[in-house]
Design a protein around this motif. Structure first.
Motif, mmCIF file in Angstrom:
data_model
loop_
_atom_site.group_PDB
_atom_site.id
_atom_site.type_symbol
_atom_site.label_atom_id
_atom_site.label_comp_id
_atom_site.label_asym_id
_atom_site.label_seq_id
_atom_site.Cartn_x
_atom_site.Cartn_y
_atom_site.Cartn_z
ATOM 1 N N SER A 38 -5.021 29.957 8.535
ATOM 2 C CA SER A 38 -5.042 30.701 7.275
ATOM 3 C C SER A 38 -6.221 31.668 7.180
ATOM 4 C CB SER A 38 -5.079 29.737 6.084
ATOM 5 O OG SER A 38 -3.879 28.991 6.029
ATOM 6 N N PHE A 39 -7.381 31.232 7.641
ATOM 7 C CA PHE A 39 -8.590 32.065 7.603
ATOM 8 C C PHE A 39 -9.616 31.467 8.553
ATOM 9 C CE2 PHE A 39 -8.496 29.012 4.135
ATOM 10 C CZ PHE A 39 -9.673 28.307 4.308
ATOM 11 N N SER A 40 -10.656 32.216 8.823
ATOM 12 C CA SER A 40 -11.702 31.739 9.732
ATOM 13 C C SER A 40 -12.698 30.869 8.975
ATOM 14 C CB SER A 40 -12.442 32.922 10.360
ATOM 15 O OG SER A 40 -11.553 33.709 11.130
ATOM 16 N N ASN A 72 -4.285 34.595 13.160
ATOM 17 C CA ASN A 72 -5.127 34.327 11.993
ATOM 18 C C ASN A 72 -4.663 35.238 10.851
ATOM 19 O OD1 ASN A 72 -7.323 34.319 10.058
ATOM 20 N ND2 ASN A 72 -8.625 33.461 11.660
ATOM 21 N N LYS A 74 -6.115 35.734 8.026
ATOM 22 C CA LYS A 74 -7.255 36.351 7.314
ATOM 23 C C LYS A 74 -7.121 36.219 5.798
ATOM 24 C CE LYS A 74 -7.849 39.586 11.112
ATOM 25 N NZ LYS A 74 -7.858 41.012 11.566
ATOM 26 N N ASN A 75 -6.542 35.088 5.387
ATOM 27 C CA ASN A 75 -6.371 34.762 3.968
ATOM 28 C C ASN A 75 -5.472 35.758 3.235
ATOM 29 O OD1 ASN A 75 -6.934 32.649 2.251
ATOM 30 N ND2 ASN A 75 -8.658 33.651 1.270
#
Length: 330
Positions: A38-40, A72, A74-75
């Motif tokens: 979903s995000f880092s 990814n 990146k939200n």
């Protein structure tokens, strides 16, 4: 004698050869796994490492018989959906979805590829599993996985042992957050079990956290911040007030220790990924994902801040310093 036995040996040799060929073919098959994050975040990176470690132990090795297709989001919700569509075209053998955003995207759009989620706080609320489902139950679908819902009871019990002098604990939360209320209910129950009192302060905005902490000064011996997004978003205000008023501050996620908490019993994200990887190995071995129970993470690690202890006027017992998985000194 040999002339009589030879016709009998031929079928056995053929069967042996076919079995050997099938095993060799299986070992040469390249397993294609889609990984959508979903995000880092360092915790999610640990999740991935645990997942791949578990699969490697079961004979599914990246760079060998496994190819990972890593993405990814990146939200970004739109990117998460794009990744899900891309995974359909790749004809994957399995998908590992990490955290809520990308897990929802793949579960909503993909029903024919096994999905193993991890680090999802509320799989039921996110509609990844059936509404009446609970940790330890089977989804009956193409989905299983491991949740990172805070094990509130375990965490609070451990904190009361860590700081046994505290007989009154303060908590700060937003009653408008349904997920928060679930944890507050659990805290009330475990506090009675531990025979300590709770002083509750409610907020509606993260800007109110400092004032709420000031209100608790002199009324409690320690503060525990539950899983509450409003309180956590304003965590710096809580930490600053705790330092000023010399109130020991505890929380349920280890990343907040470096931001001012005295200590945290938080989930081990490597172990969350590792548990999810074991489920993935079962699926690749032939088990249906819907027959493998999804679960919540249970293993916690202790992180302590000596700096916060000094700021909050606490002397940490050598016993707990020895038990700590990580100590932040400055």
């Amino acid at each position: 004698m040999w002339r009589k036995l030879f016709p009998l040996l031929i079928p056995c040799l053929i069967l042996s050869f076919e079995s050997s060929s099938a095993q060799e073919s299986k070992s040469k098959k390249i397993v294609r796994i889609g990984v959508t994050q979903s995000f880092s975040h360092p915790d999610l990176d640990e999740d991935i490492k645990g997942f791949e470690k578990a699969l490697s132990e079961e004979g599914f090795k990246g760079g060998g018989n496994v190819t990972y297709h890593r993405q990814n989001a990146k939200n970004e919700r739109t990117l998460a959906k794009t990744i899900a569509k891309k995974f359909i075209d790749l004809k994957l053998d399995l998908i590992h979805s990490i955290a809520t955003l990308t897990s929802q995207a793949v579960v909503n759009d993909i029903h024919h590829i096994p999905i193993v989620f991890s680090s999802v706080t509320d799989p039921v609320g996110a509609e990844l599993v059936p509404q009446k489902s609970h940790s330890g139950s089977k989804s009956g679908t193409n989905v299983t996985g491991v949740s990172d819902r805070w094990p509130t009871s375990i965490q609070f019990e451990m904190q009361t042992r860590f700081f046994s002098k505290a007989k009154k604990w303060g908590i700060i939360y937003n009653p408008g957050d349904p997920q928060s209320l679930d944890h507050i209910k659990e805290l009330r129950e475990v506090s009675r079990k531990c025979r300590v009192g709770l002083v509750e302060v409610t907020i509606s905005s993260s800007s109110e956290t400092s004032q709420a902490t000031q209100f608790l000064a002199g009324k409690v011996h320690a503060i525990h911040i539950p899983f509450d997004r409003t309180a956590l978003f304003g965590f710096e205000g809580i930490a600053k007030a705790c330092n000023e008023k010399k109130i020991p501050l505890f929380v349920g996620e280890t990343s907040y220790v470096s931001r001012g908490a005295l200590a945290a019993y938080g989930l081990d994200y490597f172990h969350i990924g590792y548990s999810a990887g074991k489920k993935a190995a079962q699926i690749l071995g032939g088990e249906r994902p819907g027959n493998i129970p999804w679960e919540s993470g249970k293993k916690v690690i202790l992180v302590i801040s000596e700096k916060a202890a000094k700021d909050q006027g606490v002397i940490i017992s050598p016993e707990f310093l020895k038990k700590a998985d990580r100590i932040i000194r400055e």
